[in-house]
Motif scaffolding. Structure first.
Motif, PDB file in Angstrom:
ATOM      1  N   VAL A   1       0.835  -1.204   0.000  1.00 13.71           N
ATOM      2  CA  VAL A   1       0.000   0.000   0.000  1.00 13.71           C
ATOM      3  C   VAL A   1       0.872   1.256   0.000  1.00 13.71           C
ATOM      4  CG1 VAL A   1      -1.746   1.271   1.262  1.00 13.71           C
ATOM      5  CG2 VAL A   1      -1.850  -1.196   1.202  1.00 13.71           C
ATOM      6  N   ILE A   2       1.892   1.270   0.845  1.00  8.54           N
ATOM      7  CA  ILE A   2       2.718   2.480   0.962  1.00  8.54           C
ATOM      8  C   ILE A   2       3.526   2.703  -0.312  1.00  8.54           C
ATOM      9  CG2 ILE A   2       4.674   3.500   2.208  1.00  8.54           C
ATOM     10  CD1 ILE A   2       3.457   2.527   4.762  1.00  8.54           C
ATOM     11  N   ILE A   3       4.044   1.636  -0.909  1.00 13.10           N
ATOM     12  CA  ILE A   3       4.787   1.819  -2.165  1.00 13.10           C
ATOM     13  C   ILE A   3       3.873   2.409  -3.238  1.00 13.10           C
ATOM     14  CG2 ILE A   3       5.911   0.574  -4.080  1.00 13.10           C
ATOM     15  CD1 ILE A   3       7.220  -1.209  -2.033  1.00 13.10           C
ATOM     16  N   SER A   4       2.598   2.046  -3.199  1.00  8.83           N
ATOM     17  CA  SER A   4       1.671   2.585  -4.203  1.00  8.83           C
ATOM     18  C   SER A   4       1.283   4.027  -3.892  1.00  8.83           C
ATOM     19  CB  SER A   4       0.411   1.737  -4.276  1.00  8.83           C
ATOM     20  OG  SER A   4      -0.459   2.088  -3.223  1.00  8.83           O
ATOM     21  N   GLY A   5       1.799   4.564  -2.789  1.00 12.44           N
ATOM     22  CA  GLY A   5       1.513   5.956  -2.456  1.00 12.44           C
ATOM     23  C   GLY A   5       0.298   6.116  -1.560  1.00 12.44           C
ATOM     24  N   GLY A   6      -0.208   5.019  -1.027  1.00 15.08           N
ATOM     25  CA  GLY A   6      -1.379   5.102  -0.153  1.00 15.08           C
ATOM     26  C   GLY A   6      -1.010   4.780   1.279  1.00 15.08           C
ATOM     27  N   ILE A   7      -2.019   4.530   2.083  1.00 19.89           N
ATOM     28  CA  ILE A   7      -1.791   4.077   3.444  1.00 19.89           C
ATOM     29  C   ILE A   7      -3.024   3.298   3.862  1.00 19.89           C
ATOM     30  CG2 ILE A   7      -2.785   6.032   4.718  1.00 19.89           C
ATOM     31  CD1 ILE A   7       0.282   5.653   6.121  1.00 19.89           C
ATOM     32  N   ASP A   8      -2.874   2.330   4.752  1.00 19.35           N
ATOM     33  CA  ASP A   8      -4.014   1.554   5.209  1.00 19.35           C
ATOM     34  C   ASP A   8      -4.035   1.545   6.730  1.00 19.35           C
ATOM     35  OD1 ASP A   8      -6.049  -0.130   5.740  1.00 19.35           O
ATOM     36  OD2 ASP A   8      -5.395  -1.738   4.406  1.00 19.35           O
ATOM     37  N   LEU A   9      -4.913   2.376   7.306  1.00 25.80           N
ATOM     38  CA  LEU A   9      -4.987   2.464   8.760  1.00 25.80           C
ATOM     39  C   LEU A   9      -5.907   1.408   9.347  1.00 25.80           C
ATOM     40  CD1 LEU A   9      -5.166   6.318   9.332  1.00 25.80           C
ATOM     41  CD2 LEU A   9      -3.198   4.815   9.450  1.00 25.80           C
ATOM     42  N   SER A  10      -6.561   0.633   8.495  1.00 24.09           N
ATOM     43  CA  SER A  10      -7.586  -0.275   9.004  1.00 24.09           C
ATOM     44  C   SER A  10      -7.033  -1.635   9.427  1.00 24.09           C
ATOM     45  CB  SER A  10      -8.664  -0.486   7.936  1.00 24.09           C
ATOM     46  OG  SER A  10      -8.145  -1.267   6.879  1.00 24.09           O
ATOM     47  N   VAL A  11      -5.737  -1.905   9.171  1.00 24.84           N
ATOM     48  CA  VAL A  11      -5.262  -3.285   9.325  1.00 24.84           C
ATOM     49  C   VAL A  11      -5.398  -3.818  10.750  1.00 24.84           C
ATOM     50  CG1 VAL A  11      -3.751  -3.357   7.312  1.00 24.84           C
ATOM     51  CG2 VAL A  11      -2.872  -2.437   9.452  1.00 24.84           C
ATOM     52  N   GLY A  12      -5.110  -2.991  11.745  1.00 28.97           N
ATOM     53  CA  GLY A  12      -5.230  -3.455  13.134  1.00 28.97           C
ATOM     54  C   GLY A  12      -6.652  -3.900  13.421  1.00 28.97           C
ATOM     55  N   ALA A  13      -7.601  -3.073  13.001  1.00 32.84           N
ATOM     56  CA  ALA A  13      -9.011  -3.382  13.237  1.00 32.84           C
ATOM     57  C   ALA A  13      -9.437  -4.631  12.463  1.00 32.84           C
ATOM     58  CB  ALA A  13      -9.872  -2.189  12.835  1.00 32.84           C
ATOM     59  N   VAL A  14      -8.882  -4.775  11.242  1.00 29.30           N
ATOM     60  CA  VAL A  14      -9.236  -5.952  10.445  1.00 29.30           C
ATOM     61  C   VAL A  14      -8.708  -7.228  11.111  1.00 29.30           C
ATOM     62  CG1 VAL A  14      -8.861  -7.113   8.233  1.00 29.30           C
ATOM     63  CG2 VAL A  14      -9.439  -4.698   8.272  1.00 29.30           C
ATOM     64  N   ILE A  15      -7.516  -7.140  11.698  1.00 29.23           N
ATOM     65  CA  ILE A  15      -6.983  -8.285  12.441  1.00 29.23           C
ATOM     66  C   ILE A  15      -7.948  -8.686  13.553  1.00 29.23           C
ATOM     67  CG2 ILE A  15      -5.153  -8.996  14.057  1.00 29.23           C
ATOM     68  CD1 ILE A  15      -3.205  -7.336  12.403  1.00 29.23           C
TER      69      ILE A  15
END
Lengths: 500, 323, 363
Positions: free
Chosen positions: B56-70
């Motif tokens: 995600v970061i290499i593509s220039g984005g960010i994903d803040l949801s991963v902790g919650a998804v876990i």
């Protein structure tokens, strides 16, 4: 013979603007077709419609007798239309090879074959006489190399139709000839090339056919061999050429400025990674031209003067007083202004209004505390919109919506509002249509007559010779020579640039 | 210039070695294959998540949801197993595609409505936590023969070390990610997106498909990490893995990936997680250091690596790119 | 000089024709109109809608009573509870307008709370504690600002540093404990009231007025917007973009300090783990709900406050509606998504089309 690509009755509207109205365009296999017109004539829009970057409002696009709709650039690419846009639209973070083959990477066993990609990239670039490390990041190379890589990518797509939008803008004469050789080679292979440029000489050198647009309408389609240059300019401008040449004629009063009082003096100025041991005197009320190829140090002189590059030795003085220039605001307070080369990234603040763009430099000079009231801002803006004939219904339009020429006028207005002693103009006429071009040149002249000193960088030598009192030629970040008086002809300047 | 590109990787590797050496000299039993394997099995879920974050970061984005998804993945797994008596494998078969769909939805919203990844995945974070809380507010314990089998599964390594299933899952994810990023067209497209989305589009990169795939992949990996996390904790809890997104981002940066996108390595991220793991191991071996030092040290490390990136990429050649 | 310029342009014929000009003007005035109205209409409508829902759920929702020298009621409650996020949102608006973001404000709240609590158990005067607390916040902001402007680190990263390390620092100051204190003067910041309104509300009003004057009665606001739109061009105009950014982050730090003091005064203690936890996200959401672009540029402090009020009203609505508390997060997430989508023009157009199709279907 059938055209490979035909656009019929194309119209394109944006809210409040008719960008294209009922335009026809066709191109045959194995020809170079120049698409010409002033800025804002609709060339870029037509290219975008042709290549799927924008959707048309009306009309049809016909390839091999079948009407097509392109929703995206990819769709157009699949139909064999490949485009090199005006700004180098490559990815500086990827390697040269990746840039060349993005989306068409050679594969082996379903995986990307890096070795094959390197070899193929090297082969491709050798056609452009580019011998560079294709695995290094594109960002490491100059704009000219990037431009050639972009064109090589377009060629690598083995397209039926290759659209080149201002491909020569950042190339030097030799690179232009290399590019033309490749274009000729492609033409003989039956590729149709759409060629967009501001340089009329290049049109006559390479193109077979010309389509001229003006104000979003098609003026006509001509065979290059049958269209004299004067007629072409007439078609583009819709007015007699005389006016233009009249402005270009050299009045003799160029050297009349009697007083030798210097506005700005560079003495032995060096800056790290920039100009070396540079001397220059800019007398009051005179226009000094800076000539040289891209990277010769033209822009660097402006940057040193404006406090963007810090000096490692030497000094810059104004009216005998040595200046401490560590940031642009120092230079502005000393009475120096600079219209930067890259209008889009360093000049305009696109979302802000014309009014705000005009008053910002003055406001910055006054400081944050002494706020110009809205009324005062409005008065200033209206005054300059009127005086510089900026084409806009009112001052609250975002500057990003203006054409290049009008944006440049706003930037000029911004600096005139500050009333500088010395105005440096870095490529003030780049990417501007001929009409606005002439206006800006005349404005420069009139400013000189008013006693303002000017330092003008331009890659158009004719233009420099026309208004400059003196032209300084740069090469490899050093001053080569100064030309004035009888010596000041474009041939001499060209010679100095070439021979050093 | 190759050296320069890989410099952050070398520095992370050296730091890792040095800290490990210091630890081994100071404490008995620090330099054991067991400690090393524990680093992997304790952090397997974080590594899997961080690999997704790297894409995600290499593509220039960010994903803040991963902790919650876990957390959501863990809770959903536990609910299906304990309350509905599903076999864990059946539960995984439902949850993994569902998690992927969640990410694909976020990617679609980001692309279609031109919203910032930051804010969309923030909403995704609230949504996933909200769903997890709605499913169960209590921590649910998993008691199933399959989990006992998983706990016993593994290979004995020399030095009383244990190669467990979590580490194996991580290793296969890692290999696939390397193939994806460096040997597939999708990988190139991801790097291209991180360089300049507009240019990438003009160059024919399928931006929509790539964007959706990236966020789907990140959520898929986070979901998988949630399942791996249940192997580790034998439970699912809605408030588990709070702040894991920050750990993952920190690992990605320490691993040499540019937070603005366009440059980075999956392998670096793993080194980043390992470095953070070694710091934690060191602090727990020491015993006298308080836990808050972990946060401060990671903060300092982040600072160091960010300044280093600046030094390397601070003055790139001027390039003309459109905005 | 001006006359000569006029003669220059006489030959130009590339201006738009009269008719085009008039057309463009008309089109743009309409666009401009809907734009400026549109900017306020969505956040205000959302707030009104939420309040209306509350009124339907609880008829006495709007009633306000006056007792013991202060007002009571759900509306007052919302104002009071939204104060910390509203304060953060003011600072965050400025930072976002410069094209940045500040993830550290929650951690800064914790640090300031820890500093104040530890000073209050000594015998330093309350006034000095407040000054030191505010300075701590400004210092944190200046650190963020310096990382962003002088080291040119991307804002999200620069402030992530303090977000990660800041809570560690706060725990270090507190030595891992929850530090409590007894000080009525300081507690008044959180629980006191003046002219019937809670102290935090006054703090928000005062900060809003102060900042509004500071950015709109001077050129600071314009500079912030210019830097946010195009930092490079601003630099070429002589605007010191670094100072402008530094100022924005320092203001965010100051606002975070005030919010941190309210949180600390509220519970008469400093809890480094939980003070201001995730509030940076609420603050960013408030600014976004207020319609500001995260890419920087135009900003409105008032709209950000409305954003903060929407977030708090939503939380209150969930309680009033009697839904189980476990639905809190879920509903909040859905509402946030809807607000986000509503701000996207494309989504609004899609909705309009859907409405049109269904209307046609009815006929």
């Amino acid at each position: 013979m059938q055209p490979v690509l035909e656009l019929k009755h194309i119209s394109k509207r944006y809210p409040g603007v008719k960008a294209l109205e009922n335009v026809d365009f066709r191109i045959f296999a194995g020809e170079v077709h120049a698409l010409l017109g002033e800025n804002g004539a609709g060339k870029s829009t037509l290219v975008k419609v042709m290549t799927g970057a924008e959707s048309k409002t009306a009309g049809e696009i016909i390839i091999d007798n079948v009407a097509h709709e392109f929703a995206t650039p990819i769709a157009a690419q699949k139909m064999g239309i490949s485009t090199v846009y005006q700004e180098v639209n490559l990815l500086p973070n990827l390697s040269v090879a990746h840039n060349l083959f993005l989306g068409h990477e050679p594969k082996r066993y379903g995986l990307i074959d890096h070795k094959a990609m390197t070899t193929q990239a090297e082969q491709l670039l050798s056609r452009f006489k580019l011998d560079i490390d294709v695995n290094a990041d594109l960002a490491k190379y100059s704009v000219a190399v990037q431009q050639l890589v972009a064109i090589a990518r377009g060629v690598a797509m083995s397209a039926q139709v290759l659209v080149l939008d201002e491909p020569t803008a950042s190339l030097d004469a030799e690179e232009v000839q290399t590019l033309f050789a490749v274009m000729e080679q492609l033409r003989s292979q039956g590729v149709a090339i759409v060629f967009i440029t501001h340089f009329l000489d290049q049109v006559y050198q390479i193109s077979d056919r010309i389509t001229v647009l003006r104000n979003g309408k098609q003026v006509g389609e001509y065979l290059t061999a049958e269209l004299p240059q004067t007629k072409l300019v007439e078609a583009m401008l819709g007015k007699e050429l005389q006016q233009l040449t009249a402005r270009r004629s050299n009045p003799d009063d160029k050297h009349m400025a009697g007083d030798d009082e210097n506005a700005v003096t560079f003495s032995n100025v060096s800056a790290k990674g920039s100009i070396q041991e540079f001397d220059l005197e800019v007398p009051k009320g005179q226009a000094i031209g800076l000539a040289g190829l891209l990277g010769s140090g033209r822009t660097e002189v402006c940057n040193a003067l404006f406090g963007i590059d810090t000096l490692s030795s030497g000094s810059i003085s104004l009216g005998g007083k040595v200046l401490q220039l560590s940031q642009p605001s120092d230079a502005i307070h000393a009475g120096i202004a600079l219209c930067p080369e890259d209008r889009k990234t360093d000049g305009i603040i696109a979302p802000l209004s014309i009014r705000e763009n005009i008053i910002l430099a003055l406001q910055a000079k006054l400081g944050w505390w002494r706020y110009l009231s809205k009324t005062k801002q409005q008065t200033l803006a209206d005054f300059y919109i009127d005086k510089l004939q900026i084409a806009t219904p009112d001052a609250d339009k975002p500057i990003g919506q203006l054409s290049g020429g009008n944006q440049q006028k706003v930037i000029l207005a911004r600096w005139l509002a500050v009333e500088p002693t010395l105005l440096a103009l870095d490529e003030p006429t780049r990417g501007i249509d001929i009409g606005a071009h002439a206006e800006i040149l005349a404005l420069i002249k009139s400013l000189c007559d008013e006693g303002m000193s000017l330092l003008v960088t331009s890659s158009e030598l004719e233009e420099l010779v026309a208004f400059a009192n003196k032209v300084v030629v740069l090469r490899d970040r050093k001053k080569v020579t100064e030309l004035k008086g009888q010596q000041l002809t474009s041939q001499h300047v060209m010679q100095a640039i070439a021979e050093g | 210039m190759f050296k320069q590109r890989y410099l952050p990787l070398w520095i992370t590797t050296s730091l890792l070695m040095v800290l490990f050496l210091i630890g081994s000299m100071q404490f008995d039993g620090f330099a054991s294959s067991r400690v090393v394997m524990n680093l992997f099995s304790d952090n397997a879920f974080l590594m899997i998540t961080a690999i997704g974050m790297t894409l995600v970061i290499i593509s220039g984005g960010i994903d803040l949801s991963v902790g919650a998804v876990i957390a959501l993945s863990g809770v959903a797994t536990s609910v299906l197993i304990t309350q509905y008596q599903w076999h864990p494998l059946a539960a995984f078969a439902l949850i993994l595609p569902a998690g992927t769909l969640f990410g694909a939805l976020m990617g679609t919203i980001i692309y279609s409505y031109r919203l910032q990844p930051f804010i969309v995945t923030l909403a995704g974070m609230f949504l996933a936590r909200g769903l997890a809380t709605t499913l169960s507010e209590q921590s649910l314990e998993i008691d199933h023969p399959f989990y006992d089998f998983v706990a016993d599964f593994g290979f004995e390594l020399p030095g009383a070390a244990w190669l467990d299933l979590s580490t194996l899952i991580f290793a296969s994810v890692f290999l696939l990610a390397i193939l994806l990023m460096h040997y597939s067209r999708l990988g190139n497209n991801i790097y291209a997106l991180g360089g300049n989305e507009h240019s990438a589009q003009l160059m024919g990169v399928p931006v929509k498909r790539t964007t959706i795939t990236i966020y789907a992949a990140s959520s898929f990996l986070a979901t998988l990490a949630g399942i791996v996390f249940t192997f580790y904790t034998f439970s699912g809890y809605a408030l588990a893995a709070v702040g894991v997104e920050l750990d993952a981002i920190a690992a990605v940066v320490i691993g040499g990936t540019l937070l603005t996108g366009g440059r980075g390595f999956v392998a670096g991220t793993i080194l980043g997680v390992l470095l953070m793991g070694v710091i934690q191991t060191y602090i727990s071996f020491d015993g006298s250091l308080s836990s808050w030092w972990t946060k401060i040290v990671i903060g300092l490390l982040l600072f160091f690596f960010i300044v280093l990136q600046k030094g390397l990429n601070g003055k790139p050649a001027k390039t003309i790119t459109s905005h | 000089m001006k006359d000569s310029i006029q003669t220059v342009s006489a030959g130009a014929d590339h201006k738009l024709s009269e008719q085009d000009l008039a057309e463009a003007k008309a089109a743009r005035y309409q666009a401009g109109k809907s734009n400026s109205v549109g900017r306020y209409i969505w956040p205000v409508c959302a707030l009104a809608l939420l309040l209306a829902v509350n009124l339907l759920l609880d008829a006495s929702f709007f009633s306000i009573s006056y007792q013991d020298g202060r007002f009571y009621g759900s509306l007052i409650d919302i104002l009071n509870r939204s104060a910390p996020v509203a304060l953060l949102a003011i600072g965050m608006s400025l930072v976002i307008a410069t094209g940045g973001i500040d993830l550290s404000v929650g951690a800064v709240m914790a640090i300031v709370g820890a500093v104040c609590a530890n000073l209050l158990i000594t015998d330093i005067s309350v006034f000095a504690v407040i000054i030191i607390g505010l300075s701590t916040g400004i210092l944190a902001g200046v650190i963020n600002g310096a990382l962003v402007s002088y080291l040119s680190i991307q804002p999200i990263v620069a402030t992530l540093l303090l977000m990660v390390a800041g809570r560690g620092v706060a725990q270090l100051i507190n030595q891992g404990q929850i530090v409590t204190f007894q000080n009525d003067t300081f507690s008044a910041i959180g629980v006191g009231n003046w002219l019937g309104l809670p102290m935090p509300v006054w703090l928000v009003i005062a900060t809003l007025l102060f900042c509004q004057l500071l950015v709109r009665r001077t050129a600071l606001g314009l500079f912030i917007e210019a830097v946010g739109c195009n930092a490079s061009a601003s630099r070429y105009m002589g605007i010191n973009d670094r100072h402008v950014k530094l100022f924005a982050y320092a203001m965010a730090g100051l606002c975070a300090a005030m919010a941190g003091m309210i949180a600390t005064a509220d519970i008469q203690g400093s809890d480094a783990n939980n003070a201001g936890l995730w509030l940076e996200l609420d603050a960013i959401l408030a600014v976004v709900i207020g319609g500001a672009a995260l890419t920087g540029g135009r900003f409105s402090l008032a709209l950000s406050i409305i954003g903060a009020l929407i977030i708090q009203t939503l939380a209150t609505t969930i309680i009033v509606s009697g839904l189980p508390a476990k639905f809190n997060l879920l509903i909040k997430a859905i509402v946030i998504l809807v607000v986000l989508l509503l701000q996207s023009e494309k989504f609004r157009n899609q909705c309009k089309q859907l409405l049109r199709i269904s209307a046609r279907g009815d006929v």
